[in-house]
Design a protein around this motif. Structure first.
Motif, PDB file in Angstrom:
ATOM      1  N   PHE A  21       0.495  -1.312  -0.033  1.00  0.00           N
ATOM      2  CA  PHE A  21       0.096  -0.084  -0.174  1.00  0.00           C
ATOM      3  C   PHE A  21       1.223   0.964  -0.086  1.00  0.00           C
ATOM      4  N   GLN A  22       0.525   2.432  -0.337  1.00  0.00           N
ATOM      5  CA  GLN A  22       0.625   3.903  -0.045  1.00  0.00           C
ATOM      6  C   GLN A  22      -0.529   4.787   0.658  1.00  0.00           C
ATOM      7  N   TYR A  29       3.674  13.552   2.402  1.00  0.00           N
ATOM      8  CA  TYR A  29       4.476  12.810   1.562  1.00  0.00           C
ATOM      9  C   TYR A  29       3.894  10.992   1.814  1.00  0.00           C
ATOM     10  N   LEU A  30       4.273  10.172   1.140  1.00  0.00           N
ATOM     11  CA  LEU A  30       3.729   9.130   0.350  1.00  0.00           C
ATOM     12  C   LEU A  30       4.681   7.734   0.803  1.00  0.00           C
ATOM     13  N   LEU A  31       3.580   7.599   2.130  1.00  0.00           N
ATOM     14  CA  LEU A  31       4.500   6.038   2.495  1.00  0.00           C
ATOM     15  C   LEU A  31       4.111   4.904   2.121  1.00  0.00           C
ATOM     16  N   ILE A  77       2.558  -3.011   8.431  1.00  0.00           N
ATOM     17  CA  ILE A  77       4.598  -2.656   8.562  1.00  0.00           C
ATOM     18  C   ILE A  77       4.085  -1.126   7.774  1.00  0.00           C
ATOM     19  N   TYR A  78       5.700  -0.521   7.327  1.00  0.00           N
ATOM     20  CA  TYR A  78       5.469   0.123   7.090  1.00  0.00           C
ATOM     21  C   TYR A  78       7.281   0.727   7.181  1.00  0.00           C
ATOM     22  N   GLY A  84      13.288   2.311   2.338  1.00  0.00           N
ATOM     23  CA  GLY A  84      12.576   1.352   1.510  1.00  0.00           C
ATOM     24  C   GLY A  84      11.755   1.518   0.740  1.00  0.00           C
ATOM     25  N   GLU A  85      10.308   0.658   0.840  1.00  0.00           N
ATOM     26  CA  GLU A  85       8.928   1.024   0.212  1.00  0.00           C
ATOM     27  C   GLU A  85       8.960   3.294   0.852  1.00  0.00           C
ATOM     28  N   SER A  86       9.545   3.816   1.418  1.00  0.00           N
ATOM     29  CA  SER A  86       8.846   4.721   1.074  1.00  0.00           C
ATOM     30  C   SER A  86      10.659   5.952   1.095  1.00  0.00           C
ATOM     31  N   ARG A  87      10.853   5.706   0.530  1.00  0.00           N
ATOM     32  CA  ARG A  87      12.563   5.776  -0.719  1.00  0.00           C
ATOM     33  C   ARG A  87      12.310   6.734  -1.583  1.00  0.00           C
ATOM     34  N   PRO A  88      12.864   8.272  -1.456  1.00  0.00           N
ATOM     35  CA  PRO A  88      12.834   9.255  -2.658  1.00  0.00           C
ATOM     36  C   PRO A  88      13.511   8.607  -3.180  1.00  0.00           C
TER      37      PRO A  88
END
Length: 317
Positions: A21-22, A29-31, A77-78, A84-88
């Motif tokens: 998910f995002q 900011y998109l996580l 989890i996020y 990780g999944e939230s890296r620009p």
């Protein structure tokens, strides 16, 4: 619940599909993260949010998440911004701090849990700084139960004496110097965790004994830790050089209104020679350490045969 008879997971992490998910934080900011969701909604089923350690990807907790899912929880989890999944695409100009990770990113997960799992109890598991982040969300009052593992905010005098000066040199001298040169900390290239935003490095490396004296902590007029009234279990491992008794107690003291229990475990208590700061969430400890967290999340209590000892409550920070 007897630890030896704790129900095993119904499948391994690889057997259980999670949903990516995002989720936007309040500042847009998109996580990114993953959800383990049961097919049928159930208002009695708790949902657990797992807060990662500093610069550890959320995927590190996937098997533990699958274990909780197999034992009747929905799980989120996020990754914090920058990880990780939230890296620009570029880390050099990313504005992100420890306080952002808690007040914006964790808060966004609390809001997501309320929206995606309406009416369900919300529990939190926090590893290392993730336990501190659990106290930084404005909606912390909705947390029912909290389990932290090695949770503290890296005050150098609390490090284990035999490792203190090496750790001070690594995390409080070398890390900020490299960050100053690169614009962020290139941890992956050095083999030191994930790449880390400069603001997080400033918070980590500042030698202040109180969180509100860290650079991003000074930006908050009120720290929201007191919002958390959950039943809280703080697990510490005796060979964890970060999670010493003074370090754990220093953070716990901020949770003024939580019902707090500090459980101190020796590796020998579970038949091991060492565990350290990161190993708790590895599947090798599914039969020995994971049931402690599971039982607390299920009941808010420790089983009578739980390994380790309770640390008496400290009266001062």
């Amino acid at each position: 619940m007897n630890l030896q008879s704790a129900p095993p997971p119904l499948g391994q992490a690889s057997d259980i599909e999670s949903e990516p998910f995002q989720e936007p934080a309040a500042d847009g900011y998109l996580l990114g993260g993953f959800t383990w969701r049961h097919a049928s909604p159930d208002p009695q089923r708790p949902v657990v949010i797992i807060n990662a350690a500093t610069s550890v990807r959320c995927r590190h907790y996937s098997r533990f998440a699958a274990y909780l899912f197999a034992n009747g929880f929905d799980v989120i989890i996020y990754d914090y911004r920058g990880i990780g999944e939230s890296r620009p695409k570029s880390m050099r100009h990313l504005q992100a701090s420890w306080t952002d990770w808690g007040a914006l990113d964790f808060e966004a997960m609390l809001k997501r849990a309320q929206r995606e799992f309406p009416g369900q109890p919300i529990d939190v598991v926090g590893h290392s700084f993730g336990g501190c982040a659990a106290g930084l969300g404005a909606s912390g009052k909705i947390i029912r139960r909290l389990v932290t593992v090695g949770a503290q905010f890296a005050y150098w005098r609390d490090y284990a004496p035999e490792h203190r000066w090496r750790m001070f040199g690594k995390w409080h001298l070398l890390m900020p110097l490299v960050t100053l040169f690169c614009g962020y900390f290139p941890g992956k290239r050095l083999g030191w965790l994930e790449d880390t935003p400069a603001g997080v490095v400033r918070d980590w490396s500042t030698p202040a004994a109180r969180y509100e004296r860290r650079p991003s902590g000074r930006t908050m007029t009120d720290l929201p830790f007191a919002n958390v009234s959950a039943k809280a279990l703080a697990i510490s491992i005796s060979d964890d050089p970060y999670g010493t008794i003074p370090a754990i107690e220093r953070l716990l003291a901020y949770f003024h209104n939580a019902q707090k229990t500090h459980l101190r475990i020796e590796p020998q208590d579970i038949g091991e020679q060492q565990v350290g700061h990161f190993a708790f969430f590895r599947s090798a400890y599914q039969a020995t350490l994971w049931p402690i967290a599971l039982t607390w999340l299920q009941t808010g209590e420790l089983a009578s045969d739980t390994p380790g000892r309770k640390i008496p409550r400290s009266q001062t920070l």
